[in-house]
Design a protein around this motif. Structure first.
Motif, short mmCIF file in Angstrom:
data_model
loop_
_atom_site.label_atom_id
_atom_site.label_comp_id
_atom_site.label_asym_id
_atom_site.label_seq_id
_atom_site.Cartn_x
_atom_site.Cartn_y
_atom_site.Cartn_z
N PRO A 52 -70.54 69.79 -60.52
CA PRO A 52 -70.95 68.36 -61.14
C PRO A 52 -69.85 67.47 -61.40
O PRO A 52 -68.78 67.72 -61.35
CB PRO A 52 -71.65 68.93 -62.38
N SER A 53 -70.39 66.33 -61.91
CA SER A 53 -69.60 65.21 -62.39
C SER A 53 -70.22 64.88 -63.77
O SER A 53 -71.20 65.36 -64.23
CB SER A 53 -69.69 63.98 -61.53
N ASN A 54 -69.32 64.14 -64.53
CA ASN A 54 -69.76 63.60 -65.86
C ASN A 54 -70.45 62.72 -65.76
O ASN A 54 -70.80 61.59 -64.70
CB ASN A 54 -68.52 63.15 -66.51
N LEU A 91 -57.90 70.45 -56.03
CA LEU A 91 -58.43 70.54 -54.62
C LEU A 91 -58.92 69.07 -54.55
O LEU A 91 -59.42 68.37 -55.22
CB LEU A 91 -59.63 71.57 -54.43
N SER A 92 -58.42 68.61 -53.10
CA SER A 92 -58.73 67.30 -53.01
C SER A 92 -60.40 66.95 -52.80
O SER A 92 -60.62 65.81 -52.89
CB SER A 92 -58.29 66.92 -51.49
N THR A 93 -61.08 68.11 -52.56
CA THR A 93 -62.52 67.86 -52.61
C THR A 93 -63.05 67.43 -54.11
O THR A 93 -64.26 66.92 -53.97
CB THR A 93 -63.10 69.12 -52.07
N GLN A 94 -62.44 67.88 -55.03
CA GLN A 94 -62.76 67.57 -56.44
C GLN A 94 -62.32 66.36 -56.58
O GLN A 94 -62.68 65.50 -57.68
CB GLN A 94 -62.46 68.64 -57.36
N LEU A 95 -60.85 66.03 -56.53
CA LEU A 95 -60.03 65.07 -56.99
C LEU A 95 -59.26 64.48 -55.79
O LEU A 95 -58.40 64.85 -55.61
CB LEU A 95 -59.13 65.30 -58.16
N ALA A 104 -60.89 60.10 -61.61
CA ALA A 104 -60.63 61.26 -62.54
C ALA A 104 -61.51 61.92 -63.70
O ALA A 104 -61.82 62.79 -63.78
CB ALA A 104 -59.23 61.25 -63.04
N ALA A 105 -61.95 60.58 -64.34
CA ALA A 105 -62.61 60.69 -65.47
C ALA A 105 -64.29 61.34 -65.20
O ALA A 105 -64.74 61.83 -65.90
CB ALA A 105 -62.92 59.37 -66.50
N THR A 106 -64.64 60.71 -64.03
CA THR A 106 -66.00 60.91 -63.59
C THR A 106 -66.01 62.52 -62.93
O THR A 106 -67.06 63.30 -63.20
CB THR A 106 -66.44 60.18 -62.42
N ASN A 172 -52.97 56.95 -77.90
CA ASN A 172 -51.68 57.10 -77.64
C ASN A 172 -51.21 58.16 -76.66
O ASN A 172 -50.08 58.53 -76.41
CB ASN A 172 -50.83 57.21 -79.02
N ILE A 173 -52.14 58.74 -75.90
CA ILE A 173 -51.83 59.72 -74.77
C ILE A 173 -51.28 58.92 -73.94
O ILE A 173 -51.83 58.26 -72.93
CB ILE A 173 -53.19 60.45 -74.58
N PRO A 174 -49.87 59.49 -73.23
CA PRO A 174 -49.56 59.06 -71.72
C PRO A 174 -50.41 59.70 -70.65
O PRO A 174 -51.01 60.65 -70.98
CB PRO A 174 -48.22 59.68 -71.92
N LEU A 175 -50.67 58.78 -69.78
CA LEU A 175 -51.44 59.04 -68.71
C LEU A 175 -50.97 60.37 -68.03
O LEU A 175 -51.90 61.29 -67.63
CB LEU A 175 -51.40 57.96 -67.72
N SER A 176 -49.77 60.84 -68.01
CA SER A 176 -49.12 61.60 -67.55
C SER A 176 -49.71 63.35 -68.05
O SER A 176 -49.57 64.25 -67.53
CB SER A 176 -47.66 61.86 -67.06
N TYR A 177 -50.08 63.03 -69.20
CA TYR A 177 -50.47 64.29 -69.99
C TYR A 177 -52.11 64.56 -70.07
O TYR A 177 -52.24 65.45 -70.66
CB TYR A 177 -49.89 64.12 -71.56
N LEU A 178 -52.62 63.67 -69.46
CA LEU A 178 -54.03 63.82 -69.51
C LEU A 178 -54.37 65.41 -68.76
O LEU A 178 -55.18 66.07 -69.32
CB LEU A 178 -54.96 62.80 -68.96
N PHE A 179 -53.61 65.45 -67.79
CA PHE A 179 -54.01 66.64 -66.96
C PHE A 179 -53.48 67.99 -67.68
O PHE A 179 -53.92 69.09 -67.21
CB PHE A 179 -53.08 66.72 -65.64
N ASP A 180 -52.68 67.93 -68.69
CA ASP A 180 -52.26 69.12 -69.49
C ASP A 180 -52.90 69.17 -70.73
O ASP A 180 -53.38 70.44 -70.92
CB ASP A 180 -50.66 68.96 -70.03
N LEU A 181 -53.74 67.95 -71.34
CA LEU A 181 -54.50 68.10 -72.09
C LEU A 181 -55.92 68.46 -72.23
O LEU A 181 -56.63 69.24 -72.73
CB LEU A 181 -54.55 66.58 -73.00
N LEU A 182 -56.50 67.74 -70.67
CA LEU A 182 -58.10 68.36 -70.56
C LEU A 182 -58.21 69.38 -69.41
O LEU A 182 -57.59 69.42 -68.44
CB LEU A 182 -58.53 67.04 -70.04
#
Length: 324
Positions: A52-54, A91-95, A104-106, A172-182
């Motif tokens: 699914p997507s958001n 996976l490239s099929t998801q992102l 990426a958010a969707t 204040n979250i750096p963009l590079s940390y979103l993949f670690d955080l979420l």
């Protein structure tokens, strides 16, 4: 497979419970006429995985938070490169990389999930408010386990709602940390409710829309079931629903004429519908189906079909209605 899913088109999305019934259950019909037969090969009892997507409104709320004080915008292009051999990228099929932050958010970030202890620990590093930092560190500590459970798990508070509660940290979250955080959005499994010879060129699913209330003002909703329920056959999003088949937990007997006893209350009858259709398609008889629900008039799924199969001798039907 998840590596190479088939993008199914929605044929129809029909509510099969009465309008005044508390639960919204949908019969989802997906067009598989253009699929490679090997990609969606399935047997009675197998499951369909759906990626699914958001929800677009939630995506807008999330982007508003993370773009508030940073240089990032929804159109900001992002790319990922592993820094060592042990790391994997989505996976490239998801992102599909590179992609925009909005994509990426969707399609990737699961901000409707319940946050973990690690989430609070990492988020605390970005807080500029001393009060927020102290609260986040408390939730991340061993001593704060009970408070964290009451704040998040008991009321099913989502990551998105936590980010809204801690604005100095979330903005204040750096963009590079979103993949670690979420975390990433995980695929959902649904029992296939149809047999390919009886219903050619499509796969049908019986989906209960997850929606319930806690002490929080906003109702809790299931990411995938709500996403599917909101679709219509005319939606652009409904043109490409990533799906793939997976072996189910139901094992059919080696002898096709072996009598079957099936117990499927509520939406649990879905896999047994595919089995019953298979039995009918091959001229087999001797199934016994126990079906239960609340009301014969409100949530008796596939009622006419069960009675028709019963008249044909394919199955014997025993029902129980708890509220009638």
């Amino acid at each position: 497979s998840q590596v190479c899913p088939f993008h199914a088109k929605l044929i129809s999305n029909c509510r099969v419970t009465a309008d005044d019934h508390f639960q919204d259950v949908r019969l989802i019909r997906l067009d598989t006429s253009t699929a490679d037969a090997s990609k969606l090969r399935h047997n009675p009892g197998d499951v369909l995985m759906v990626q699914p997507s958001n929800d677009p409104d939630l995506v807008s709320r999330f982007l508003h938070i993370v773009c508030q004080q940073s240089s990032s915008q929804p159109s900001t292009v992002i790319n990922l490169h592993p820094t060592d051999s042990d790391m994997t990228i989505p996976l490239s099929t998801q992102l599909p990389l590179p992609c925009t932050l909005e994509v990426a958010a969707t399609r990737y970030f699961d901000f409707q999930a319940i946050p973990s202890r690690y989430f609070f620990k990492l988020l605390s590093y970005f807080a500029t408010s001393a009060l927020e930092k102290e609260r986040l560190q408390e939730f991340a500590s061993n001593e704060g386990q009970e408070d964290r459970y009451s704040y998040c798990n008991r009321v099913r508070r989502t990551i998105l709602e936590v980010l809204e509660d801690f604005p100095s940290a979330s903005s204040n979250i750096p963009l590079s940390y979103l993949f670690d955080l979420l975390p990433a959005i995980q695929p959902r499994a649904f029992s296939i409710a149809s047999y390919h010879q009886s219903v050619p060129n499509e796969i049908q699913l019986l989906v209960a829309v997850v929606r319930y209330q806690t002490k929080l003002k906003e109702p809790r909703v299931g990411l995938c079931s709500d996403w599917l329920a909101k679709m219509t056959a005319h939606d652009q999003a409904a043109v490409a629903i990533p799906v793939w088949c997976k072996k189910g937990t139901i094992s059919m007997p080696s002898n096709p004429s072996t009598p079957l006893v099936m117990v499927g209350p509520g939406t649990g009858c879905a896999p047994f519908r595919s089995i019953a259709q298979c039995q009918a398609a091959h001229g087999l008889q001797g199934c016994l189906l126990f079906f239960g629900c609340r009301s014969e008039q409100k949530d008796f799924f596939f009622r006419d079909e069960w009675h028709e199969l019963s008249d044909q001798g394919v199955l014997s039907l025993i029902t129980a209605f708890s509220r009638d």
